[in-house]
Design an enzyme around this catalytic site. Structure first.
Site, mmCIF file in Angstrom:
data_model
loop_
_atom_site.group_PDB
_atom_site.id
_atom_site.type_symbol
_atom_site.label_atom_id
_atom_site.label_comp_id
_atom_site.label_asym_id
_atom_site.label_seq_id
_atom_site.Cartn_x
_atom_site.Cartn_y
_atom_site.Cartn_z
ATOM 1 N N SER A 149 1.330 -1.196 0.737
ATOM 2 C CA SER A 149 -0.133 0.337 -0.316
ATOM 3 C C SER A 149 0.872 1.089 -0.342
ATOM 4 C CB SER A 149 -0.765 -0.006 0.728
ATOM 5 O OG SER A 149 -1.431 -1.260 1.586
HETATM 6 N N1 SAH Z 1 0.626 -4.310 4.719
HETATM 7 C C1 SAH Z 1 1.168 -5.610 3.261
HETATM 8 C C2 SAH Z 1 0.007 -5.452 2.023
HETATM 9 C C3 SAH Z 1 0.081 -6.341 1.379
HETATM 10 S S1 SAH Z 1 -1.365 -7.058 0.123
HETATM 11 C C4 SAH Z 1 3.032 -4.867 3.058
HETATM 12 O O1 SAH Z 1 3.037 -4.015 3.663
HETATM 13 O O2 SAH Z 1 2.697 -5.742 1.730
HETATM 14 C C5 SAH Z 1 -2.498 -7.519 0.607
HETATM 15 C C6 SAH Z 1 -1.972 -8.794 1.057
HETATM 16 O O3 SAH Z 1 -3.298 -9.904 1.860
HETATM 17 C C7 SAH Z 1 -1.973 -9.624 0.022
HETATM 18 O O4 SAH Z 1 -0.608 -10.045 0.134
HETATM 19 C C8 SAH Z 1 -2.757 -11.113 -0.075
HETATM 20 O O5 SAH Z 1 -2.000 -12.547 -0.767
HETATM 21 C C9 SAH Z 1 -3.459 -10.995 1.257
HETATM 22 N N2 SAH Z 1 -4.423 -11.455 1.394
HETATM 23 C C10 SAH Z 1 -5.743 -11.315 0.395
HETATM 24 N N3 SAH Z 1 -6.670 -12.247 1.701
HETATM 25 C C11 SAH Z 1 -6.612 -12.889 2.244
HETATM 26 C C12 SAH Z 1 -6.599 -13.243 3.198
HETATM 27 N N4 SAH Z 1 -8.246 -14.176 3.518
HETATM 28 N N5 SAH Z 1 -6.019 -13.739 4.388
HETATM 29 C C13 SAH Z 1 -4.788 -13.754 4.661
HETATM 30 N N6 SAH Z 1 -4.322 -12.449 3.793
HETATM 31 C C14 SAH Z 1 -4.764 -12.421 2.347
#
Ligand code: SAH
Length: 274
Positions: free
Chosen positions: A115
């Site tokens: 993000s």
């Molecule tokens: N805060 C993170 C943002 C990652 S993007 C950072 O600093 O990089 C969001 C993430 O949520 C992705 O990696 C995706 O695989 C994960 N995601 C989506 N649905 C999910 C779920 N049900 N449980 C765990 N992770 C999930």
């Protein structure tokens, strides 16, 4: 009439004994040694000290990102201090490092993104405005759904005593595990699992934050939220044409109040693990 006397020396060709040849210089007397040039180049390279403070992944660039977020009124001082400390460029691909401190989301592979800093600051700032966090100045035990590359998990670990962060994709979970290896497990637990189920083993949580958005908030999150706690998550609203930051506060009697904040665009919240 011809002139008599000593014959004039011929000017050309010169007699060899009149040819003046400089003695060879000491450098020219040296045998040619190409290795010498290589050795000197290596010595020059070893003496070279890279300039500090002008790289696009350096501390001054990170500080100017923090100054911009502060000027926009985002985050609050605790969050900004953590963002000044955690190297965002260390969590993205080397080729993207020069963009790490711009206010932009960046790809982290597997169709996912980290993000943008203003959204991270906004969400963490909202967590600190929850009832218990405001009274105590602490986030308490935190549940993060969507570890991704681990950047926000590192910020949370700098801000809270205990963080549980869940990621459904094995590859990203493993990558975050490497990036965050220096944090003690008691403080930052990285879980490979379906975050839609929360993580009952360490519940309840004073703070819950999600980095992926669905059409509704999973009931497990609301169940695992501590009374007085706050949840911040992206969620599709109404006709699913607009995604917003949803803030949920749980009162002491267990009732929940839900309010929609800024429009955002996060990757989808998906069930199951891969
Ligand atoms: N805060 C993170 C943002 C990652 S993007 C950072 O600093 O990089 C969001 C993430 O949520 C992705 O990696 C995706 O695989 C994960 N995601 C989506 N649905 C999910 C779920 N049900 N449980 C765990 N992770 C999930």
């Amino acid at each position: 009439m011809s002139q008599r006397g000593a014959p004039k020396p011929a000017r050309f060709p010169l007699a060899l004994n009149r040819l003046h040849v400089d003695a060879p210089s000491s450098a020219a007397r040296q045998p040619l040694r190409p290795q010498r040039l290589l050795r000197e180049a290596a010595q020059d390279a070893a003496r070279h000290v890279p300039p500090t403070g002008i790289g696009l992944d350096s501390a001054p660039v990170r500080m100017s990102m923090v100054a911009r977020l502060r000027a926009e009124g985002l985050g609050g001082e605790a969050v900004l201090a953590a963002m000044a400390q955690v190297h965002r460029h260390a969590f993205v691909d080397t080729a993207l490092a020069p963009q790490a401190y711009e206010d932009t989301s960046l790809p982290i592979g597997h169709g996912q993104t980290i993000s943008k800093p203003s959204v991270v600051a906004r969400m963490l700032g909202l967590l600190f405005e929850g009832e218990t966090a405001r009274a105590s100045g602490q986030l308490g035990r935190v549940l993060e759904i969507g570890t991704g590359c681990g950047y926000q998990a590192a910020l949370l670990a700098a801000l809270a005593h205990e963080v549980v962060s869940i990621e459904r994709l094995t590859a990203l979970h493993e990558r975050a595990r490497l990036a965050l290896a220096h944090w003690p497990r008691s403080r930052l637990r990285l879980v490979h699992g379906d975050g839609m189920l929360g993580h009952a083993a360490r519940a309840p949580y004073q703070s819950i934050i999600a980095a992926a958005g669905g059409e509704s908030l999973p009931t497990a999150w609301l169940d695992q939220l501590l009374p007085g706690g706050r949840l911040v998550a992206p969620m599709w609203q109404g006709s699913a044409s607009r995604q917003v930051l949803m803030v949920v506060d749980k009162a002491a009697d267990g009732t929940v109040r839900q309010r929609a904040h800024d429009g955002v665009l996060f990757v989808p919240l998906k069930s199951g693990t891969v």
